[in-house]
Motif scaffolding. Structure first.
Motif, short mmCIF file in Angstrom:
data_model
loop_
_atom_site.label_atom_id
_atom_site.label_comp_id
_atom_site.label_asym_id
_atom_site.label_seq_id
_atom_site.Cartn_x
_atom_site.Cartn_y
_atom_site.Cartn_z
N SER A 26 0.84 -1.20 0.00
CA SER A 26 0.00 0.00 0.00
C SER A 26 0.87 1.25 0.00
O SER A 26 2.02 1.23 0.46
CB SER A 26 -0.91 0.01 1.23
N VAL A 27 0.31 2.32 -0.52
CA VAL A 27 1.03 3.59 -0.52
C VAL A 27 1.35 4.00 0.92
O VAL A 27 2.45 4.46 1.22
CB VAL A 27 0.21 4.69 -1.23
N SER A 28 0.41 3.79 1.81
CA SER A 28 0.62 4.22 3.20
C SER A 28 1.77 3.47 3.85
O SER A 28 2.56 4.07 4.60
CB SER A 28 -0.67 4.04 4.00
N SER A 29 1.90 2.18 3.57
CA SER A 29 3.02 1.43 4.18
C SER A 29 4.35 1.85 3.58
O SER A 29 5.36 1.93 4.31
CB SER A 29 2.80 -0.08 4.02
N VAL A 30 4.38 2.14 2.28
CA VAL A 30 5.62 2.63 1.68
C VAL A 30 6.01 3.97 2.29
O VAL A 30 7.18 4.22 2.60
CB VAL A 30 5.47 2.74 0.15
N VAL A 31 5.02 4.86 2.48
CA VAL A 31 5.29 6.16 3.08
C VAL A 31 5.86 5.99 4.49
O VAL A 31 6.83 6.65 4.88
CB VAL A 31 4.02 7.03 3.10
N ARG A 32 5.29 5.07 5.29
CA ARG A 32 5.78 4.86 6.65
C ARG A 32 7.20 4.30 6.66
O ARG A 32 8.06 4.75 7.42
CB ARG A 32 4.84 3.92 7.42
N LEU A 33 7.44 3.31 5.81
CA LEU A 33 8.78 2.72 5.77
C LEU A 33 9.82 3.71 5.26
O LEU A 33 10.95 3.77 5.78
CB LEU A 33 8.77 1.47 4.89
N MET A 34 9.46 4.49 4.25
CA MET A 34 10.39 5.49 3.74
C MET A 34 10.62 6.59 4.78
O MET A 34 11.70 7.19 4.84
CB MET A 34 9.87 6.05 2.43
N GLY A 35 9.60 6.88 5.60
CA GLY A 35 9.78 7.82 6.70
C GLY A 35 10.85 7.35 7.66
O GLY A 35 11.64 8.14 8.19
N ASP A 36 10.89 6.03 7.91
CA ASP A 36 11.94 5.47 8.77
C ASP A 36 13.33 5.69 8.16
O ASP A 36 14.33 5.69 8.89
CB ASP A 36 11.72 3.97 8.96
N LEU A 37 13.38 5.85 6.84
CA LEU A 37 14.65 6.07 6.14
C LEU A 37 14.94 7.55 5.92
O LEU A 37 15.89 7.91 5.23
CB LEU A 37 14.65 5.33 4.80
N GLY A 38 14.08 8.41 6.47
CA GLY A 38 14.33 9.85 6.41
C GLY A 38 13.79 10.54 5.19
O GLY A 38 14.21 11.67 4.88
N VAL A 39 12.86 9.91 4.46
CA VAL A 39 12.29 10.52 3.26
C VAL A 39 10.86 10.93 3.55
O VAL A 39 10.06 10.11 4.04
CB VAL A 39 12.32 9.53 2.07
N ASP A 40 10.51 12.19 3.26
CA ASP A 40 9.16 12.67 3.57
C ASP A 40 8.15 12.15 2.54
O ASP A 40 8.51 11.64 1.47
CB ASP A 40 9.11 14.20 3.67
N SER A 41 6.87 12.28 2.88
CA SER A 41 5.81 11.70 2.05
C SER A 41 5.75 12.31 0.66
O SER A 41 5.47 11.63 -0.32
CB SER A 41 4.45 11.83 2.74
N ALA A 42 6.05 13.61 0.55
CA ALA A 42 6.03 14.26 -0.77
C ALA A 42 7.09 13.64 -1.68
O ALA A 42 6.85 13.37 -2.86
CB ALA A 42 6.25 15.76 -0.63
N GLY A 43 8.29 13.40 -1.12
CA GLY A 43 9.35 12.76 -1.91
C GLY A 43 9.01 11.35 -2.31
O GLY A 43 9.33 10.90 -3.41
N VAL A 44 8.31 10.63 -1.41
CA VAL A 44 7.91 9.26 -1.72
C VAL A 44 6.91 9.24 -2.86
O VAL A 44 7.06 8.48 -3.83
CB VAL A 44 7.30 8.59 -0.47
N ARG A 45 5.88 10.08 -2.77
CA ARG A 45 4.83 10.08 -3.80
C ARG A 45 5.38 10.52 -5.15
O ARG A 45 4.99 9.99 -6.20
CB ARG A 45 3.67 10.95 -3.35
N SER A 46 6.29 11.48 -5.14
CA SER A 46 6.91 11.91 -6.39
C SER A 46 7.73 10.78 -7.02
O SER A 46 7.67 10.55 -8.23
CB SER A 46 7.81 13.13 -6.13
N SER A 47 8.47 10.06 -6.18
CA SER A 47 9.30 8.97 -6.70
C SER A 47 8.45 7.81 -7.19
O SER A 47 8.77 7.18 -8.22
CB SER A 47 10.25 8.48 -5.59
N ILE A 48 7.35 7.51 -6.49
CA ILE A 48 6.44 6.46 -6.95
C ILE A 48 5.85 6.82 -8.31
O ILE A 48 5.75 5.98 -9.21
CB ILE A 48 5.32 6.23 -5.91
N SER A 49 5.47 8.09 -8.49
CA SER A 49 4.93 8.53 -9.77
C SER A 49 5.95 8.34 -10.89
O SER A 49 5.61 7.93 -12.01
CB SER A 49 4.50 9.99 -9.69
#
Length: 269
Positions: A26-49
């Motif tokens: 799920s997008v939400s789990s990727v956002v949480r895991l990437m948060g643990d790696l120091g990446v904010d949600s905006a950066g995650v969603r941009s990279s997923i796109s």
């Protein structure tokens, strides 16, 4: 020391964990895991796109949850990568070399760039214009990759041995930028040499293992593709590849399981 791009971390997450979770996260789990790696949600969603536009990830829902799955072509690349990354062996001198000779008509010149990028990405060196060289044991992997990417009609493969007249060590140093590859190994050692002590000194073992393991694997997974895996007697003095491979193996054995525990707990929450 270069920063790790978020999209590379996301691809590592999917390669490590999504394949065993029905190839979906799920997008939400990727956002949480990437948060643990120091990446904010905006950066995650941009990279997923970006990965979606490249055909690496496919949008898919599970019930009401939005998420993404790996495309079939991405799964194939990751399956082949598993062998290079986790089960790689160094070439033996008796196996000789694999030569790739290609000819691409001017009307399809865009394929030249694709072919050169593909060959360099598999650890080939350049022996002469239009002639690329790699250790002979890579033949089957190379053939599968060229066929999968539609490049085999433009390529001939040859098995070869160096019979003279110059020093093979001198030629190898011209075919590959071994100094640059060795510097990459040095960066890996510098970045992760204290990883075990950081993990052992942490208060949250599984989360810390995850925070170390995913970036470590992301940095490492490039190296078996840059390094052609030449026989030891063709490598220069001061070669760091063996030390780096030992460190990777030790950290993989130490951190893989606790890192996975943290990731799976987050994904299934």
């Amino acid at each position: 020391m270069a920063e790790i791009a978020p999209r590379q971390l996301i691809l590592t997450l999917y390669g490590l964990y999504a394949r065993d979770e029905h190839n979906w996260m799920s997008v939400s789990s990727v956002v949480r895991l990437m948060g643990d790696l120091g990446v904010d949600s905006a950066g995650v969603r941009s990279s997923i796109s970006r990965l979606k536009r490249r055909g690496v990830l496919l949008a898919m829902k599970a019930g009401s949850a939005a998420g993404y799955a790996l495309s079939e072509s991405a799964l194939e690349v990751l399956r082949e990568g598993d062998v290079r990354i986790f089960d790689r062996r160094r070439a033996r001198a008796s196996e000789g070399f694999l030569l790739v000779v290609f000819s691409i008509p001017e009307s399809e010149r865009e394929k030249r760039h694709i072919l050169r990028t593909t060959l360099s990405g598999m650890g080939f060196g350049t022996a002469a214009p239009g002639v690329w060289v790699a250790p002979g044991h890579l033949r089957d992997e190379v053939a599968r990759t060229l066929e999968r990417r539609g490049l085999s009609p433009y390529v001939d493969l040859f098995s070869a041995r160096h019979e003279g007249f110059s020093s093979l060590c001198r030629q190898v140093a011209q075919w590959w930028d071994l100094d640059s590859i060795n510097a990459e190994y040095g960066d890996f050692l510098e970045r992760f040499s204290d990883a075990e002590s950081r993990w052992k000194g942490s208060d949250d073992g599984t989360r810390t293992a995850f925070e170390i393991y995913v970036p470590m694997l992301t940095v490492w997974r490039r190296l078996p593709y840059l390094d052609p895996g030449l026989p030891p007697d063709l490598l220069p003095d001061g070669w760091l590849g063996g030390r780096a491979a030992d460190l990777f193996g030790d950290l993989d054995a130490l951190l893989r399981t606790p890192a996975r525990e943290h990731a799976v707990t987050t994904i299934r929450a």
